[in-house]
Write an enzyme that holds these catalytic residues in place. Structure first.
Site, PDB file in Angstrom:
ATOM      1  CG  ASP A  69      -2.275   0.200   0.982  1.00 18.46           C
ATOM      2  OD1 ASP A  69      -2.938  -0.786   0.652  1.00 18.46           O
ATOM      3  OD2 ASP A  69      -2.724   1.368   1.042  1.00 18.46           O
ATOM      4  CG  PHE A 146       1.684   5.712 -11.112  1.00 19.05           C
ATOM      5  CD1 PHE A 146       2.949   5.180 -10.940  1.00 19.05           C
ATOM      6  CD2 PHE A 146       0.787   5.619 -10.038  1.00 19.05           C
ATOM      7  CE1 PHE A 146       3.321   4.566  -9.756  1.00 19.05           C
ATOM      8  CE2 PHE A 146       1.142   5.002  -8.844  1.00 19.05           C
ATOM      9  CZ  PHE A 146       2.411   4.473  -8.712  1.00 19.05           C
ATOM     10  CG  PHE A 148      -0.054  12.429  -5.967  1.00 21.03           C
ATOM     11  CD1 PHE A 148      -0.867  13.544  -6.090  1.00 21.03           C
ATOM     12  CD2 PHE A 148      -0.603  11.267  -5.431  1.00 21.03           C
ATOM     13  CE1 PHE A 148      -2.193  13.515  -5.681  1.00 21.03           C
ATOM     14  CE2 PHE A 148      -1.930  11.222  -5.020  1.00 21.03           C
ATOM     15  CZ  PHE A 148      -2.727  12.356  -5.146  1.00 21.03           C
TER      16      PHE A 148
END
Ligand code: IMP
Length: 193
Positions: A69, A146, A148
């Site tokens: 994550d 990709f 930010f």
């Protein structure tokens, strides 16, 4: 001795990155993608989100397996936002929205975090965290990567956003890479014993 570990993710690019690192460092262990719907909870830290996800699937998949994550945190002015909400914020206000929130702000410190949550064959849980620290750029720049990437300038590559340094360079210093290095070192130290 473990021969393969399942990586629960829908993202084939992440799988490739992890596979290539394992192939280089631990050729005896293969990484196999396992697609499962993962539940996102509201929580304050990535560690809490990752642990919840891991535990929510432990009865649907045989260990060893792991999930990963990640998130983007704007430290001072936004108090860590979007953080655990990065995915949702990317899909809604995106990089432009963050730049608008940061308009005219001088204090622009930000960082990326990645957490790998791993469950071993005995159902023991381990967390491995990686970070990359830098700042929010004044405008979007660059085309690679990709999320930010176009608005994050790492302290490791001053003056250039993650989207400008290119994927190869980014993958050497990224938060994900740093979490993965800790994960791989964990296996290495166990294999040495
Ligand atoms: P995930 O947990 O890796 O899916 O990341 C959640 C969200 O964080 C993504 O949708 C992106 O918006 C953002 N993010 C995570 N890692 C990165 C990165 O390496 N670059 C840019 N954005 C990222």
């Amino acid at each position: 001795m473990i021969q393969s570990i399942k990586f629960c993710t829908g993202n084939p690019n992440k799988v490739k990155e992890v596979q290539s690192m394992f192939t280089n460092s631990l050729p005896g262990i293969s990484i196999v993608q396992h697609k499962l719907p993962l539940v996102e909870i509201q929580a304050e830290t990535l560690e809490q989100v990752a642990l919840f996800k891991l535990q929510s699937i432990q009865n649907k998949i045989t260990p060893p397996f792991f999930i990963e994550d990640a998130g983007f945190f704007v430290d001072d002015h936004l108090h860590g936002f979007p953080g655990v909400y990065s995915h949702y914020v990317m899909d809604t206000i995106g990089c432009e929205g963050i730049l608008t929130l940061m308009q005219d702000k001088k204090e622009r410190r930000a960082h990326f975090e990645a957490v790998i949550a791993y469950m071993d064959v005995n159902k023991n849980v381990f967390l491995f965290k990686g970070e990359n620290v830098g700042e929010v750029s004044l405008e979007k720049r660059g085309t690679s990567g990709f999320g930010f990437d176009p608005i994050f300038i790492s302290n490791d590559t001053p003056g250039k956003t993650f989207a400008e340094i290119g994927l190869e360079e980014k993958n050497k210093i990224s938060h994900r890479r740093r979490a993965l290095e800790k994960f791989i070192n964990y296996f290495k130290s166990h294999l040495d014993k």
